[in-house]
Design a protein around this motif. Structure first.
Motif, PDB file in Angstrom:
ATOM      1  N   LYS A  61       0.838  -1.188   0.000  1.00 15.00           N
ATOM      2  CA  LYS A  61       0.000   0.000   0.000  1.00 15.00           C
ATOM      3  C   LYS A  61       0.875   1.240   0.000  1.00 15.00           C
ATOM      4  O   LYS A  61       1.925   1.280   0.624  1.00 15.00           O
ATOM      5  N   LEU A  92      -7.303   5.000   7.660  1.00 16.32           N
ATOM      6  CA  LEU A  92      -6.179   4.601   6.805  1.00 16.32           C
ATOM      7  C   LEU A  92      -5.151   3.790   7.584  1.00 16.32           C
ATOM      8  O   LEU A  92      -4.636   2.771   7.100  1.00 16.32           O
ATOM      9  N   TYR A 119      -2.294   1.283   5.827  1.00 17.38           N
ATOM     10  CA  TYR A 119      -1.545   2.233   5.013  1.00 17.38           C
ATOM     11  C   TYR A 119      -0.425   2.878   5.835  1.00 17.38           C
ATOM     12  O   TYR A 119      -0.684   3.373   6.932  1.00 17.38           O
ATOM     13  N   LEU A 176       1.547   5.768   7.151  1.00 15.04           N
ATOM     14  CA  LEU A 176       0.927   7.078   7.290  1.00 15.04           C
ATOM     15  C   LEU A 176       1.835   8.070   7.994  1.00 15.04           C
ATOM     16  O   LEU A 176       2.399   7.777   9.055  1.00 15.04           O
ATOM     17  N   VAL A 236      -7.834   4.156  -1.854  1.00  8.12           N
ATOM     18  CA  VAL A 236      -7.564   4.992  -0.684  1.00  8.12           C
ATOM     19  C   VAL A 236      -8.854   5.638  -0.192  1.00  8.12           C
ATOM     20  O   VAL A 236      -9.144   5.656   1.013  1.00  8.12           O
ATOM     21  N   ALA A 256     -11.088   3.232   1.521  1.00  9.78           N
ATOM     22  CA  ALA A 256     -10.619   2.856   2.861  1.00  9.78           C
ATOM     23  C   ALA A 256     -11.193   3.787   3.917  1.00  9.78           C
ATOM     24  O   ALA A 256     -11.219   3.436   5.101  1.00  9.78           O
ATOM     25  N   MET A 257     -11.653   4.967   3.494  1.00 15.32           N
ATOM     26  CA  MET A 257     -12.211   5.941   4.421  1.00 15.32           C
ATOM     27  C   MET A 257     -13.723   6.125   4.255  1.00 15.32           C
ATOM     28  O   MET A 257     -14.354   6.814   5.063  1.00 15.32           O
TER      29      MET A 257
END
Length: 290
Positions: free
Chosen positions: A3, A22, A27, A29, A152, A155-156
């Motif tokens: 990722k 995330l 991910y 971050l 992405v 994912a949120m």
């Protein structure tokens, strides 16, 4: 496939929940917030806490900002130590804040000049949906960039709607919020009439919330108004900002948003009364204090 590393700028009511989604979904971050204390919880959960937006962007393949207004967005993208300064060519830059179309287009141009890709992707939903990964993304930009961003964004959130070229997401978000602001303002006036009359408040509100006016927003906000519970889900002062932005965008399209102007006046009264940092439902309080 691994990722991509993501830089997330802005950890307010919405951004903190989005960034956490995330992080929990694997991910890598980096995060930045002007008030560094708000970044500490995510740091403890595994995010890299950057000292500047530029540092956050250093190794990122995707940069996301969720900021309150044009001023904050400009500062963190283009200001001293802004994220775009350290963005590598090909980086996907996503603006999720509720900002003006004019600023989105200016930012999109700066991003393209840097050799990066841009999407404006504001959201519908509030703090609860951000924390649970159930936001709806309203996207402006190219199909190609959107497809890169889709994993992405999902994912949120729970949905992604492509509205057109850069600026389209920003415009529909302002239209959405202006309609919401007008509903909330009219509900506050209606509740004030109910509370100053001989009507039973519970029965009267049931007529409104179970009838034609009973949108999900009206139902949720009426509960907060009557509890009362003004714990912020959406800050009152930010609704005033959104109405102000929407009125300007309407003017650009030769549409005079008279209802938005009236609603803005009520939200400004709420700010003057000291309720700007409370939930939007606190717009009812000035009526109760008269």
């Amino acid at each position: 496939m691994s990722k991509p590393h993501i830089a997330f700028l802005g950890l307010g009511l919405m951004g903190s929940g989005m960034a956490r989604q995330l992080l929990t979904k694997g991910y890598p971050l980096s995060v930045f917030n002007r008030d560094a204390d708000k970044a500490k919880p995510l740091g403890k959960e595994g995010a890299h806490v950057a000292a500047t937006p530029a540092e956050a962007a250093t190794h990122a393949k995707v940069i996301i900002s969720m900021l309150a207004d044009n001023i904050a967005s400009r500062e963190l993208w283009l200001g001293e130590n802004g994220a775009l300064a350290n963005a590598a060519p090909g980086t996907l830059c996503i603006e999720c804040g509720t900002v003006t179309v004019e600023w989105v287009k200016e930012l999109a141009e700066a991003v393209v000049q840097k050799g990066c890709e841009f999407l404006d992707a504001p959201v519908t939903g509030s703090k609860t949906q951000a924390a649970s990964g159930e936001l709806n993304f309203l996207v402006g930009g190219s199909n190609e960039s959107l497809e890169k961003a889709r994993p992405v964004l999902m994912a949120m959130g729970k949905s992604v709607t492509h509205l057109g070229p850069a600026g389209s997401g920003a415009l529909i978000k302002l239209i959405n919020n202006f309609v919401c602001g007008v509903q909330i303002a009219s509900l506050a006036e209606a509740l004030a009439m109910i509370e100053r009359s001989n009507l039973d408040r519970t029965s009267a509100l049931e007529v409104l919330t179970n009838g034609a006016p009973g949108s999900p927003l009206v139902k949720a906000v009426s509960t907060r108004m009557t509890t009362p519970d003004f714990t912020p889900n959406f800050l009152l002062r930010l609704m005033a900002k959104d109405l102000d932005y929407a009125i300007a965008e309407g003017g650009n399209l030769s549409v005079d948003l008279t209802t938005a102007k009236a609603a803005l006046g009520l939200f400004q009264q709420g700010i003057t009364g000291g309720h700007g940092e409370k939930d939007i439902s606190a717009i009812i309080e000035p009526f109760r204090n008269r």
